[in-house]
Design a protein around this motif. Structure first.
Motif, PDB file in Angstrom:
ATOM      1  N   GLU A  61       0.802  -1.220   0.000  1.00  0.00           N
ATOM      2  CA  GLU A  61       0.000   0.000   0.000  1.00  0.00           C
ATOM      3  C   GLU A  61       0.840   1.278   0.000  1.00  0.00           C
ATOM      4  N   GLU A  71      -2.944   8.812  -0.972  1.00  0.00           N
ATOM      5  CA  GLU A  71      -3.325   8.165  -2.226  1.00  0.00           C
ATOM      6  C   GLU A  71      -2.708   8.934  -3.391  1.00  0.00           C
ATOM      7  N   TRP A 101     -12.865  11.856  -2.798  1.00  0.00           N
ATOM      8  CA  TRP A 101     -11.635  12.535  -2.365  1.00  0.00           C
ATOM      9  C   TRP A 101     -11.805  14.035  -2.174  1.00  0.00           C
ATOM     10  N   GLY A 107      -7.253   8.134   0.307  1.00  0.00           N
ATOM     11  CA  GLY A 107      -6.440   7.197   1.067  1.00  0.00           C
ATOM     12  C   GLY A 107      -5.259   7.834   1.777  1.00  0.00           C
ATOM     13  N   ARG A 108      -5.055   7.410   3.014  1.00  0.00           N
ATOM     14  CA  ARG A 108      -3.903   7.870   3.795  1.00  0.00           C
ATOM     15  C   ARG A 108      -3.396   6.729   4.663  1.00  0.00           C
ATOM     16  N   SER A 111      -2.340   1.731   5.308  1.00  0.00           N
ATOM     17  CA  SER A 111      -3.393   0.869   4.769  1.00  0.00           C
ATOM     18  C   SER A 111      -4.294   1.596   3.782  1.00  0.00           C
ATOM     19  N   GLN A 112      -3.979   2.856   3.481  1.00  0.00           N
ATOM     20  CA  GLN A 112      -4.798   3.669   2.582  1.00  0.00           C
ATOM     21  C   GLN A 112      -6.237   3.761   3.081  1.00  0.00           C
ATOM     22  N   LEU A 113      -6.389   4.292   4.304  1.00  0.00           N
ATOM     23  CA  LEU A 113      -7.712   4.542   4.870  1.00  0.00           C
ATOM     24  C   LEU A 113      -8.461   5.492   3.942  1.00  0.00           C
ATOM     25  N   THR A 114      -9.637   5.059   3.449  1.00  0.00           N
ATOM     26  CA  THR A 114     -10.362   5.798   2.422  1.00  0.00           C
ATOM     27  C   THR A 114     -11.855   5.833   2.745  1.00  0.00           C
ATOM     28  N   ASN A 180      -9.069  -5.666   0.848  1.00  0.00           N
ATOM     29  CA  ASN A 180      -9.602  -5.265  -0.461  1.00  0.00           C
ATOM     30  C   ASN A 180      -9.819  -6.457  -1.398  1.00  0.00           C
TER      31      ASN A 180
END
Length: 207
Positions: A61, A71, A101, A107-108, A111-114, A180
């Protein structure tokens, strides 16, 4: 004879995994914030194989940086939004139904929290306001908790790490469902094997 054969196969597998790690950069326990993530895994009593999958997920990630990222790997929020807007306008995000977005829910972290609902869920779980301040998801200590606790407790998809990796089973491919679906599941599984090998060499223990 059978035991010796199994032991020999284990040694060969370990050597192959270590060689892969050395060549690709996967498995380096001193890369970026890897040690921080390992400490968080130990804090939550993750098995070595579970920790390996956590690290493999972070490696994938973050593009191998092992540091919290935005992201698109943008260096600012505005740049991330602009990059996503451009990709969406060009039809490169066919699975997206609305530009999540633009309100800052891109995503951040490791783990790309989105998406807003995930930011709200994590805010409640951690007692940290990521809704008003989503950029806090880039703080390493917070991002580490999001990744480790999220995978352990099933925050993202309802699937938990222990559903696929436990004392009786090590299903690194299936474990991708925790984050995912099946996206890049095989690739991340290879990363996990490499991390498991280096963690074993390093004497990983939660005791």
């Amino acid at each position: 004879m059978l035991r010796r054969l199994v032991a020999a196969c284990r040694i060969v597998s370990l050597c192959v995994a270590v060689a892969f790690a050395a060549k690709s950069g996967v498995g380096n326990l001193d890369r970026g914030d890897t040690r921080l993530l390992i400490s968080e895994c130990k804090l939550h009593a993750l098995l070595r194989t579970q920790c390996a999958y956590v690290l493999a997920t972070a490696f994938h990630e973050t593009g191998g940086l092992m540091m919290p990222v935005r992201e698109t790997f943008a260096t600012s929020d505005d740049q991330a939004i602009a990059c996503l807007d451009s990709a969406w306008a060009k039809g490169k995000l066919p699975w997206v139904t609305s530009p999540y977005w633009r309100q800052g829910w891109f995503g951040r972290g490791y783990s790309q929290l989105t998406h807003e609902n995930n930011y709200r869920t994590v805010s409640i779980k951690l007692g940290i306001d990521l809704v008003s301040f989503p950029a806090k998801a880039l703080i390493p200590e917070i991002a580490a908790k999001v990744l480790v606790m999220g995978l352990k407790e099933g925050w993202f998809t309802g699937k938990k790490l222990s559903d696929y990796i436990n004392l009786g089973t090590t299903n690194f491919i299936g474990a991708r469902h925790v984050i995912n679906g099946t996206d890049h599941a095989g690739k991340i599984a290879k990363y996990a094997v490499a991390y498991d090998a280096t963690l074993e060499q390093g004497g990983y223990s939660v005791m």
